[in-house]
Write a protein that holds these residues in place. Structure first.
Motif, mmCIF file in Angstrom:
data_model
loop_
_atom_site.group_PDB
_atom_site.id
_atom_site.type_symbol
_atom_site.label_atom_id
_atom_site.label_comp_id
_atom_site.label_asym_id
_atom_site.label_seq_id
_atom_site.Cartn_x
_atom_site.Cartn_y
_atom_site.Cartn_z
ATOM 1 N N CYS A 64 0.880 -1.166 0.000
ATOM 2 C CA CYS A 64 0.000 0.000 0.000
ATOM 3 C C CYS A 64 0.919 1.217 0.000
ATOM 4 O O CYS A 64 1.477 1.589 1.025
ATOM 5 N N SER A 65 1.107 1.814 -1.179
ATOM 6 C CA SER A 65 2.161 2.810 -1.374
ATOM 7 C C SER A 65 1.661 4.244 -1.199
ATOM 8 O O SER A 65 0.615 4.626 -1.722
ATOM 9 N N ARG A 66 2.476 5.004 -0.481
ATOM 10 C CA ARG A 66 2.160 6.422 -0.291
ATOM 11 C C ARG A 66 3.196 7.334 -0.936
ATOM 12 O O ARG A 66 2.995 8.534 -1.019
ATOM 13 N N ASN A 67 4.330 6.773 -1.353
ATOM 14 C CA ASN A 67 5.413 7.588 -1.889
ATOM 15 C C ASN A 67 6.077 6.850 -3.046
ATOM 16 O O ASN A 67 6.626 5.760 -2.857
ATOM 17 N N SER A 68 6.032 7.422 -4.226
ATOM 18 C CA SER A 68 6.516 6.729 -5.419
ATOM 19 C C SER A 68 8.026 6.489 -5.370
ATOM 20 O O SER A 68 8.512 5.454 -5.837
ATOM 21 N N GLU A 69 8.788 7.408 -4.804
ATOM 22 C CA GLU A 69 10.235 7.240 -4.735
ATOM 23 C C GLU A 69 10.603 6.125 -3.758
ATOM 24 O O GLU A 69 11.485 5.298 -4.043
ATOM 25 N N THR A 70 9.924 6.089 -2.612
ATOM 26 C CA THR A 70 10.156 5.012 -1.653
ATOM 27 C C THR A 70 9.782 3.672 -2.268
ATOM 28 O O THR A 70 10.467 2.665 -2.068
ATOM 29 N N LEU A 71 8.707 3.649 -3.026
ATOM 30 C CA LEU A 71 8.283 2.418 -3.698
ATOM 31 C C LEU A 71 9.337 1.944 -4.692
ATOM 32 O O LEU A 71 9.638 0.745 -4.757
ATOM 33 N N ARG A 72 9.906 2.853 -5.470
ATOM 34 C CA ARG A 72 10.949 2.475 -6.426
ATOM 35 C C ARG A 72 12.160 1.880 -5.703
ATOM 36 O O ARG A 72 12.740 0.882 -6.141
ATOM 37 N N THR A 73 12.522 2.483 -4.589
ATOM 38 C CA THR A 73 13.684 2.012 -3.833
ATOM 39 C C THR A 73 13.466 0.609 -3.300
ATOM 40 O O THR A 73 14.328 -0.271 -3.432
ATOM 41 N N VAL A 74 12.325 0.369 -2.697
ATOM 42 C CA VAL A 74 12.080 -0.951 -2.106
ATOM 43 C C VAL A 74 11.859 -1.999 -3.193
ATOM 44 O O VAL A 74 12.259 -3.157 -3.034
ATOM 45 N N SER A 75 11.284 -1.617 -4.305
ATOM 46 C CA SER A 75 11.080 -2.564 -5.403
ATOM 47 C C SER A 75 12.424 -3.041 -5.953
ATOM 48 O O SER A 75 12.596 -4.230 -6.264
ATOM 49 N N LEU A 76 13.386 -2.117 -6.065
ATOM 50 C CA LEU A 76 14.726 -2.490 -6.523
ATOM 51 C C LEU A 76 15.399 -3.400 -5.503
ATOM 52 O O LEU A 76 16.043 -4.398 -5.872
ATOM 53 N N ASN A 77 15.255 -3.090 -4.226
ATOM 54 C CA ASN A 77 15.835 -3.920 -3.177
ATOM 55 C C ASN A 77 15.246 -5.330 -3.215
ATOM 56 O O ASN A 77 15.974 -6.323 -3.072
ATOM 57 N N VAL A 78 13.947 -5.437 -3.399
ATOM 58 C CA VAL A 78 13.301 -6.747 -3.513
ATOM 59 C C VAL A 78 13.870 -7.505 -4.711
ATOM 60 O O VAL A 78 14.217 -8.691 -4.612
ATOM 61 N N GLU A 79 13.961 -6.828 -5.839
ATOM 62 C CA GLU A 79 14.488 -7.442 -7.062
ATOM 63 C C GLU A 79 15.889 -8.016 -6.836
ATOM 64 O O GLU A 79 16.216 -9.107 -7.310
ATOM 65 N N GLN A 80 16.695 -7.301 -6.068
ATOM 66 C CA GLN A 80 18.094 -7.698 -5.858
ATOM 67 C C GLN A 80 18.267 -8.779 -4.794
ATOM 68 O O GLN A 80 19.326 -9.411 -4.738
ATOM 69 N N THR A 81 17.269 -8.991 -3.966
ATOM 70 C CA THR A 81 17.460 -9.891 -2.819
ATOM 71 C C THR A 81 16.520 -11.088 -2.771
ATOM 72 O O THR A 81 16.846 -12.091 -2.137
ATOM 73 N N ILE A 82 15.363 -11.027 -3.393
ATOM 74 C CA ILE A 82 14.337 -12.048 -3.162
ATOM 75 C C ILE A 82 14.755 -13.416 -3.695
ATOM 76 O O ILE A 82 14.444 -14.449 -3.082
#
Length: 288
Positions: free
Chosen positions: A7-25
């Motif tokens: 449930c996203s409130r900030n597009s920049e924060t969402l981009r950051t966490v999405s990249l982190n997920v991509e790199q670690t999951i």
């Protein structure tokens, strides 16, 4: 394999966490972000909407202000949730939930299992680690919603309660309570997550605490441990005092606290603390 629902409130924060997920999951995944920048959704509504859109059998409901430090954490989640007895997986939770309207951490570390790195601007990062038995997986009663994984099959049986919890708080405890009699609720110590904010107790939290208590009054208290009657009564008394103390300065209707006062006076009718809380309520609520 895993659908990440935010449930996203900030597009920049969402981009950051999405990249982190991509790199670690480390496994096939999708990120389903429900744009809530305008506050259109309650978190239960957003999570249910995301879950309905998901294509994978494992659902990971998470806040967007997180950072994963464990490589291939998705594989670890999939392995745990392959056990059909487990319905919910988190990284922090309480082993026993009182009848008093209190958070899962209220009773202290003796009743907690947790591994979360907290990093708040202006403060030193601290690792909240409670694992006295050195487990990789611990059974609890409820988990914190900062990161909550479940299978789609379990969610379909027990979707988030949008009607009772239209605001942010207690959706996680409610979800765990709804499945507890059917499935195990667990905390993993194999996934290290950094969280960039702290929980807050505000008027929305107070209101939802009472909603949760009313909804589950026939099941509370419950947990994976047993607490003797006298000890439970003392914990309930302390919990009620703490809740009432937080409620009195709020702007919520005085009628909402009557049931909590009634419970307190049944447990400790003549105690100095109980009578003192009544006097404080009269002074700050009825005479102001």
């Amino acid at each position: 394999m895993i659908s990440i629902i935010i449930c996203s409130r900030n597009s920049e924060t969402l981009r950051t966490v999405s990249l982190n997920v991509e790199q670690t999951i480390g496994v096939a995944h999708e990120v389903i972000a429900i744009d809530n920048s305008r506050g259109e959704y309650g978190i239960c509504q957003a999570y249910n909407l995301g879950a309905r859109r998901s294509q994978y059998g494992i659902l990971c409901f998470m806040h967007e202000d997180l950072c994963f430090h464990t490589p291939n954490w998705g594989g670890k989640v999939a392995e745990v949730l392959s056990d059909p007895s487990i319905g919910v997986l988190g990284v922090a939770g309480g082993m026993y939930q009182l009848r008093a309207p209190v958070p899962w951490w209220f009773m202290g570390t003796a009743y907690m299992r947790e591994q979360v790195l907290h990093s708040v601007p202006g403060e030193a990062s601290t690792l909240h680690f409670v694992n006295p038995e050195a487990q990789t997986l611990a059974d609890v009663a409820v988990v914190d919603g900062l990161w909550l994984c479940s299978t789609k099959a379990v969610w379909e049986q027990h979707p988030f309660d949008e009607k009772t919890f239209p605001a942010f708080h207690f959706y996680d405890m409610d979800y765990c309570t709804s499945i507890f009699r059917q499935y195990r609720v667990c905390v993993t110590f194999e996934v290290v997550i950094e969280h960039y904010s702290k929980g807050s107790i505000n008027e929305a939290w107070l209101a939802n605490a009472l909603r949760y208590q009313r909804k589950w009054k026939q099941r509370l208290p419950f947990g994976v441990i047993k607490i003797a009657g006298q000890q439970n009564a003392e914990l309930e008394r302390r919990g009620l005092l703490d809740f009432i103390d937080k409620f009195i300065p709020s702007k919520l209707s005085s009628n909402k606290i009557i049931s909590s006062f009634a419970q307190l006076l049944v447990l400790a009718p003549l105690s100095r603390e109980s009578l003192g809380m009544v006097r404080r309520f009269v002074r700050l609520r009825l005479l102001r």
